[in-house]
Motif scaffolding. Structure first.
Motif, mmCIF file in Angstrom:
data_model
loop_
_atom_site.group_PDB
_atom_site.id
_atom_site.type_symbol
_atom_site.label_atom_id
_atom_site.label_comp_id
_atom_site.label_asym_id
_atom_site.label_seq_id
_atom_site.Cartn_x
_atom_site.Cartn_y
_atom_site.Cartn_z
ATOM 1 N N SER A 4 0.802 -1.206 0.000
ATOM 2 C CA SER A 4 0.000 0.000 0.000
ATOM 3 C C SER A 4 0.839 1.260 0.000
ATOM 4 C CB SER A 4 -0.922 -0.008 1.215
ATOM 5 O OG SER A 4 -1.598 1.184 1.334
ATOM 6 N N LEU A 5 0.584 2.093 -0.960
ATOM 7 C CA LEU A 5 1.226 3.396 -1.044
ATOM 8 C C LEU A 5 2.734 3.325 -0.858
ATOM 9 C CD1 LEU A 5 -1.335 5.521 0.980
ATOM 10 C CD2 LEU A 5 -1.164 5.312 -1.491
ATOM 11 N N PHE A 6 3.368 2.254 -1.354
ATOM 12 C CA PHE A 6 4.805 2.085 -1.140
ATOM 13 C C PHE A 6 5.606 3.173 -1.824
ATOM 14 C CE2 PHE A 6 9.003 0.312 -1.954
ATOM 15 C CZ PHE A 6 9.376 0.064 -0.652
ATOM 16 N N ALA A 7 5.159 3.645 -2.965
ATOM 17 C CA ALA A 7 5.905 4.686 -3.665
ATOM 18 C C ALA A 7 5.964 5.963 -2.835
ATOM 19 C CB ALA A 7 5.283 4.956 -5.025
ATOM 20 N N LEU A 8 4.872 6.330 -2.211
ATOM 21 C CA LEU A 8 4.853 7.536 -1.383
ATOM 22 C C LEU A 8 5.799 7.418 -0.196
ATOM 23 C CD1 LEU A 8 3.790 10.322 -0.650
ATOM 24 C CD2 LEU A 8 1.869 9.190 0.481
ATOM 25 N N PRO A 9 5.733 6.340 0.596
ATOM 26 C CA PRO A 9 6.687 6.231 1.701
ATOM 27 C C PRO A 9 8.137 6.218 1.224
ATOM 28 C CG PRO A 9 4.913 4.684 2.040
ATOM 29 C CD PRO A 9 4.740 5.278 0.655
ATOM 30 N N ALA A 10 8.396 5.579 0.092
ATOM 31 C CA ALA A 10 9.762 5.521 -0.419
ATOM 32 C C ALA A 10 10.256 6.913 -0.784
ATOM 33 C CB ALA A 10 9.838 4.588 -1.621
ATOM 34 N N LEU A 12 9.083 9.810 0.392
ATOM 35 C CA LEU A 12 9.210 10.586 1.622
ATOM 36 C C LEU A 12 10.434 10.161 2.415
ATOM 37 C CD1 LEU A 12 5.490 10.769 2.739
ATOM 38 C CD2 LEU A 12 6.898 12.627 1.866
ATOM 39 N N ALA A 13 10.716 8.877 2.405
ATOM 40 C CA ALA A 13 11.879 8.386 3.135
ATOM 41 C C ALA A 13 13.163 8.934 2.524
ATOM 42 C CB ALA A 13 11.905 6.861 3.142
ATOM 43 N N ALA A 14 13.220 8.985 1.194
ATOM 44 C CA ALA A 14 14.408 9.520 0.538
ATOM 45 C C ALA A 14 14.640 10.965 0.955
ATOM 46 C CB ALA A 14 14.262 9.413 -0.979
ATOM 47 N N LEU A 15 13.569 11.742 1.003
ATOM 48 C CA LEU A 15 13.688 13.130 1.446
ATOM 49 C C LEU A 15 14.059 13.204 2.923
ATOM 50 C CD1 LEU A 15 10.570 14.697 -0.314
ATOM 51 C CD2 LEU A 15 12.978 15.033 -0.902
ATOM 52 N N ALA A 16 13.460 12.355 3.706
ATOM 53 C CA ALA A 16 13.678 12.394 5.147
ATOM 54 C C ALA A 16 15.075 11.937 5.535
ATOM 55 C CB ALA A 16 12.652 11.529 5.856
ATOM 56 N N LEU A 17 15.648 11.021 4.773
ATOM 57 C CA LEU A 17 16.973 10.520 5.118
ATOM 58 C C LEU A 17 18.010 11.634 5.091
ATOM 59 C CD1 LEU A 17 17.005 7.074 3.318
ATOM 60 C CD2 LEU A 17 16.794 7.532 5.755
ATOM 61 N N ALA A 18 17.842 12.551 4.178
ATOM 62 C CA ALA A 18 18.780 13.657 4.101
ATOM 63 C C ALA A 18 18.611 14.602 5.290
ATOM 64 C CB ALA A 18 18.584 14.416 2.793
ATOM 65 N N THR A 71 1.153 6.682 9.503
ATOM 66 C CA THR A 71 2.322 7.452 9.925
ATOM 67 C C THR A 71 3.556 6.844 9.289
ATOM 68 O OG1 THR A 71 1.273 7.897 12.063
ATOM 69 C CG2 THR A 71 3.651 8.270 11.915
ATOM 70 N N ILE A 72 4.442 7.694 8.784
ATOM 71 C CA ILE A 72 5.724 7.245 8.257
ATOM 72 C C ILE A 72 6.799 7.704 9.228
ATOM 73 C CG2 ILE A 72 7.388 7.425 6.372
ATOM 74 C CD1 ILE A 72 4.969 7.937 4.526
ATOM 75 N N THR A 73 7.669 6.770 9.613
ATOM 76 C CA THR A 73 8.756 7.082 10.538
ATOM 77 C C THR A 73 10.101 6.733 9.915
ATOM 78 O OG1 THR A 73 8.775 4.899 11.590
ATOM 79 C CG2 THR A 73 7.294 6.563 12.536
ATOM 80 N N ILE A 74 11.133 7.370 10.430
ATOM 81 C CA ILE A 74 12.519 7.033 10.104
ATOM 82 C C ILE A 74 13.212 6.771 11.436
ATOM 83 C CG2 ILE A 74 14.734 7.901 9.216
ATOM 84 C CD1 ILE A 74 12.756 7.449 6.985
ATOM 85 N N THR A 75 13.904 5.639 11.532
ATOM 86 C CA THR A 75 14.665 5.318 12.737
ATOM 87 C C THR A 75 16.148 5.351 12.398
ATOM 88 O OG1 THR A 75 12.867 3.954 13.589
ATOM 89 C CG2 THR A 75 15.043 3.618 14.576
ATOM 90 N N THR A 81 13.594 7.448 16.742
ATOM 91 C CA THR A 81 12.596 7.370 15.679
ATOM 92 C C THR A 81 11.946 8.734 15.518
ATOM 93 O OG1 THR A 81 12.190 5.033 16.071
ATOM 94 C CG2 THR A 81 10.441 6.253 14.953
ATOM 95 N N CYS A 82 11.884 9.185 14.264
ATOM 96 C CA CYS A 82 11.312 10.493 13.952
ATOM 97 C C CYS A 82 10.091 10.334 13.066
ATOM 98 C CB CYS A 82 12.338 11.357 13.238
ATOM 99 S SG CYS A 82 13.849 11.627 14.209
ATOM 100 N N LEU A 83 9.067 11.130 13.360
ATOM 101 C CA LEU A 83 7.867 11.138 12.533
ATOM 102 C C LEU A 83 8.149 11.980 11.295
ATOM 103 C CD1 LEU A 83 5.182 11.723 15.296
ATOM 104 C CD2 LEU A 83 6.075 9.556 14.424
ATOM 105 N N VAL A 84 7.861 11.413 10.126
ATOM 106 C CA VAL A 84 8.134 12.085 8.866
ATOM 107 C C VAL A 84 6.855 12.642 8.260
ATOM 108 C CG1 VAL A 84 9.008 11.776 6.519
ATOM 109 C CG2 VAL A 84 10.137 10.638 8.426
ATOM 110 N N ALA A 85 5.794 11.854 8.285
ATOM 111 C CA ALA A 85 4.519 12.270 7.696
ATOM 112 C C ALA A 85 3.410 11.443 8.317
ATOM 113 C CB ALA A 85 4.540 12.061 6.184
#
Length: 104
Positions: A4-10, A12-18, A71-75, A81-85
């Motif tokens: 589900s919605l894998f493209a969107l999390p991917a 957002l994750a790319a943006l969030a990683l930076a 919720t999308i998170t980055i750990t 762990t940070c909330l991204v979106a």
């Protein structure tokens, strides 16, 4: 719900990683176990997808099948762990790859 919605999390994750090191200093970050507990207790969300990004960071999507919240998170490797979106109307999709038109 894994596809589900894998493209969107991917994306957002790319943006969030930076931005994750700077974000880790903000109020949207906490130890992973605290974030997971809060998402479960307050929003009824459980992990739906996971991916590993640059520098050992982990992107996860949490969602509730009942309410549709997500919720999308980055750990980070240090366990923060940070909330991204976040948002509403989470849906599970199982889309096939588009036809590339090649016969090979």
């Amino acid at each position: 719900m894994k596809n589900s919605l894998f493209a969107l999390p991917a994306a957002l994750a790319a943006l969030a990683l930076a931005a994750a090191p700077a974000t880790a200093q903000s109020r949207n970050c906490a130890p992973r176990d605290m974030v997971i507990k809060r998402l479960a207790e307050k929003y009824g969300e459980s992990r739906q997808s996971i991916g590993v990004g640059q520098k050992g960071m982990v992107m996860e999507t949490f969602a509730s099948g009942e309410t549709g919240s997500w919720t999308i998170t980055i750990t980070t490797p240090n366990g923060m762990t940070c909330l991204v979106a976040s948002g509403q109307s989470y849906e599970v999709l199982a889309e096939a790859l588009p036809d590339t038109g090649s016969d090979a």
